[in-house]
Design a protein around this motif. Sequence first.
Motif, PDB file in Angstrom:
ATOM      1  N   ASP A  83       0.841  -1.199   0.000  1.00  0.00           N
ATOM      2  CA  ASP A  83       0.000   0.000   0.000  1.00  0.00           C
ATOM      3  C   ASP A  83       0.880   1.254   0.000  1.00  0.00           C
ATOM      4  OD1 ASP A  83       0.829   0.538   2.688  1.00  0.00           O
ATOM      5  OD2 ASP A  83      -0.840  -0.629   3.479  1.00  0.00           O
ATOM      6  N   GLU A  84       0.263   2.423  -0.217  1.00  0.00           N
ATOM      7  CA  GLU A  84       1.011   3.677  -0.338  1.00  0.00           C
ATOM      8  C   GLU A  84       1.788   4.016   0.928  1.00  0.00           C
ATOM      9  OE1 GLU A  84       1.823   5.684  -2.945  1.00  0.00           O
ATOM     10  OE2 GLU A  84       0.898   4.037  -4.037  1.00  0.00           O
ATOM     11  N   LYS A  85       1.217   3.733   2.091  1.00  0.00           N
ATOM     12  CA  LYS A  85       1.907   4.021   3.348  1.00  0.00           C
ATOM     13  C   LYS A  85       3.218   3.227   3.430  1.00  0.00           C
ATOM     14  CE  LYS A  85       1.291   3.938   8.346  1.00  0.00           C
ATOM     15  NZ  LYS A  85       0.431   3.576   9.458  1.00  0.00           N
ATOM     16  N   THR A  86       3.182   1.985   3.018  1.00  0.00           N
ATOM     17  CA  THR A  86       4.378   1.140   3.038  1.00  0.00           C
ATOM     18  C   THR A  86       5.383   1.590   1.986  1.00  0.00           C
ATOM     19  OG1 THR A  86       3.054  -0.706   3.846  1.00  0.00           O
ATOM     20  CG2 THR A  86       5.199  -1.248   2.892  1.00  0.00           C
ATOM     21  N   VAL A  87       4.910   1.959   0.803  1.00  0.00           N
ATOM     22  CA  VAL A  87       5.799   2.460  -0.252  1.00  0.00           C
ATOM     23  C   VAL A  87       6.481   3.740   0.228  1.00  0.00           C
ATOM     24  CG1 VAL A  87       5.896   3.411  -2.597  1.00  0.00           C
ATOM     25  CG2 VAL A  87       4.538   1.357  -2.135  1.00  0.00           C
ATOM     26  N   ASP A  88       5.718   4.630   0.864  1.00  0.00           N
ATOM     27  CA  ASP A  88       6.296   5.873   1.386  1.00  0.00           C
ATOM     28  C   ASP A  88       7.321   5.590   2.486  1.00  0.00           C
ATOM     29  OD1 ASP A  88       4.720   7.321  -0.369  1.00  0.00           O
ATOM     30  OD2 ASP A  88       3.244   7.909   1.158  1.00  0.00           O
ATOM     31  N   ALA A  89       7.042   4.616   3.332  1.00  0.00           N
ATOM     32  CA  ALA A  89       7.986   4.245   4.398  1.00  0.00           C
ATOM     33  C   ALA A  89       9.270   3.662   3.803  1.00  0.00           C
ATOM     34  CB  ALA A  89       7.337   3.248   5.361  1.00  0.00           C
ATOM     35  N   ALA A  90       9.129   2.863   2.760  1.00  0.00           N
ATOM     36  CA  ALA A  90      10.309   2.308   2.085  1.00  0.00           C
ATOM     37  C   ALA A  90      11.128   3.419   1.445  1.00  0.00           C
ATOM     38  CB  ALA A  90       9.882   1.274   1.039  1.00  0.00           C
ATOM     39  N   ASP A  91      10.453   4.395   0.858  1.00  0.00           N
ATOM     40  CA  ASP A  91      11.139   5.537   0.259  1.00  0.00           C
ATOM     41  C   ASP A  91      11.898   6.326   1.336  1.00  0.00           C
ATOM     42  OD1 ASP A  91      11.678   7.439  -1.949  1.00  0.00           O
ATOM     43  OD2 ASP A  91      10.395   8.773  -0.779  1.00  0.00           O
ATOM     44  N   ALA A  92      11.269   6.589   2.468  1.00  0.00           N
ATOM     45  CA  ALA A  92      11.921   7.332   3.557  1.00  0.00           C
ATOM     46  C   ALA A  92      13.148   6.580   4.071  1.00  0.00           C
ATOM     47  CB  ALA A  92      10.928   7.582   4.693  1.00  0.00           C
ATOM     48  N   PHE A  93      13.027   5.264   4.231  1.00  0.00           N
ATOM     49  CA  PHE A  93      14.175   4.453   4.637  1.00  0.00           C
ATOM     50  C   PHE A  93      15.305   4.584   3.620  1.00  0.00           C
ATOM     51  CE2 PHE A  93      16.305   0.409   3.623  1.00  0.00           C
ATOM     52  CZ  PHE A  93      17.171   0.350   4.711  1.00  0.00           C
ATOM     53  N   GLY A  94      14.984   4.432   2.341  1.00  0.00           N
ATOM     54  CA  GLY A  94      15.993   4.519   1.292  1.00  0.00           C
ATOM     55  C   GLY A  94      16.648   5.886   1.226  1.00  0.00           C
ATOM     56  N   MET A  95      15.873   6.939   1.443  1.00  0.00           N
ATOM     57  CA  MET A  95      16.446   8.296   1.440  1.00  0.00           C
ATOM     58  C   MET A  95      17.472   8.438   2.571  1.00  0.00           C
ATOM     59  SD  MET A  95      14.921  10.368  -0.955  1.00  0.00           S
ATOM     60  CE  MET A  95      14.839  12.012  -0.324  1.00  0.00           C
ATOM     61  N   ALA A  96      17.120   7.984   3.767  1.00  0.00           N
ATOM     62  CA  ALA A  96      18.057   8.063   4.894  1.00  0.00           C
ATOM     63  C   ALA A  96      19.288   7.199   4.631  1.00  0.00           C
ATOM     64  CB  ALA A  96      17.368   7.644   6.190  1.00  0.00           C
ATOM     65  N   LEU A  97      19.069   6.016   4.087  1.00  0.00           N
ATOM     66  CA  LEU A  97      20.184   5.127   3.753  1.00  0.00           C
ATOM     67  C   LEU A  97      21.082   5.769   2.700  1.00  0.00           C
ATOM     68  CD1 LEU A  97      21.487   2.341   4.203  1.00  0.00           C
ATOM     69  CD2 LEU A  97      20.040   1.500   2.329  1.00  0.00           C
ATOM     70  N   GLY A  98      20.486   6.404   1.703  1.00  0.00           N
ATOM     71  CA  GLY A  98      21.255   7.094   0.674  1.00  0.00           C
ATOM     72  C   GLY A  98      22.106   8.212   1.234  1.00  0.00           C
ATOM     73  N   MET A  99      21.554   8.968   2.168  1.00  0.00           N
ATOM     74  CA  MET A  99      22.339  10.046   2.792  1.00  0.00           C
ATOM     75  C   MET A  99      23.461   9.477   3.651  1.00  0.00           C
ATOM     76  SD  MET A  99      21.381  12.913   1.584  1.00  0.00           S
ATOM     77  CE  MET A  99      22.093  14.121   2.704  1.00  0.00           C
ATOM     78  N   ALA A 100      23.198   8.394   4.376  1.00  0.00           N
ATOM     79  CA  ALA A 100      24.262   7.751   5.161  1.00  0.00           C
ATOM     80  C   ALA A 100      25.369   7.265   4.241  1.00  0.00           C
ATOM     81  CB  ALA A 100      23.683   6.588   5.972  1.00  0.00           C
ATOM     82  N   PHE A 101      24.983   6.623   3.149  1.00  0.00           N
ATOM     83  CA  PHE A 101      25.954   6.133   2.173  1.00  0.00           C
ATOM     84  C   PHE A 101      26.778   7.289   1.607  1.00  0.00           C
ATOM     85  CE2 PHE A 101      27.256   5.355  -2.158  1.00  0.00           C
ATOM     86  CZ  PHE A 101      27.888   4.123  -2.075  1.00  0.00           C
ATOM     87  N   GLN A 102      26.121   8.391   1.225  1.00  0.00           N
ATOM     88  CA  GLN A 102      26.821   9.520   0.618  1.00  0.00           C
ATOM     89  C   GLN A 102      27.794  10.165   1.605  1.00  0.00           C
ATOM     90  OE1 GLN A 102      26.584  10.511  -2.749  1.00  0.00           O
ATOM     91  NE2 GLN A 102      28.494  11.437  -2.053  1.00  0.00           N
ATOM     92  N   CYS A 103      27.370  10.333   2.850  1.00  0.00           N
ATOM     93  CA  CYS A 103      28.263  10.914   3.860  1.00  0.00           C
ATOM     94  C   CYS A 103      29.482  10.026   4.084  1.00  0.00           C
ATOM     95  CB  CYS A 103      27.518  11.123   5.182  1.00  0.00           C
ATOM     96  SG  CYS A 103      26.286  12.433   5.098  1.00  0.00           S
ATOM     97  N   ARG A 104      29.264   8.721   4.157  1.00  0.00           N
ATOM     98  CA  ARG A 104      30.393   7.797   4.346  1.00  0.00           C
ATOM     99  C   ARG A 104      31.303   7.825   3.116  1.00  0.00           C
ATOM    100  NH1 ARG A 104      32.780   6.479   8.578  1.00  0.00           N
ATOM    101  NH2 ARG A 104      30.737   6.296   9.513  1.00  0.00           N
ATOM    102  N   ASP A 105      30.720   7.878   1.937  1.00  0.00           N
ATOM    103  CA  ASP A 105      31.503   7.951   0.705  1.00  0.00           C
ATOM    104  C   ASP A 105      32.351   9.231   0.682  1.00  0.00           C
ATOM    105  OD1 ASP A 105      31.968   6.667  -1.968  1.00  0.00           O
ATOM    106  OD2 ASP A 105      31.244   8.620  -2.655  1.00  0.00           O
TER     107      ASP A 105
END
Length: 158
Positions: A83-105
């Motif tokens: 459902d949309e709530k789960t898709v949005d939660a997955a997107d939020a997780f991925g955004m935070a993960l992407g920022m963590a990855f970029q900072c570490r990089d």
Amino acid sequence: MCSSDLAEAFALICASRIGTAETGRCCGILARAAGLAGICGGQFMDLAGDNDSAESLSETELRKTAALMGAACAMGAAAAGADEKTVDAADAFGMALGMAFQCRDDLLDGDGFCALLGREQCDALAKMYTEEALRLLRTFSDTAFLEELTRSLGDRNA
């Protein structure tokens, strides 16, 4: 990401064996992440050299690395029929993960956030985004693998 990569991504989604509705949702997610509010806009900001503050660099990376990881996670959920709530939660997780990855990089390369903020602050930022990603994972069940992956990306040394 170049235009041929993006075209290939759309081709793979369209050729997938998921349902028509899920294919449409995934194409919409990727299109939003790739557009001016996403990767294209972030790349423009990057090339324009607008990254002279932590805020502007954060905005650039939110549109690039974070948007790409957010879209990847959101498309996984959408392809599974979430459902949309789960898709949005997955997107939020991925955004935070992407920022963590970029900072570490950036910390490993000595550029971006590291060059702007210094090693200690960049490391603290990577840890903050890693913790945020781990917090967002609590939305889901059976996340042991994703927690391990998140910690590995957020703490990597190479």
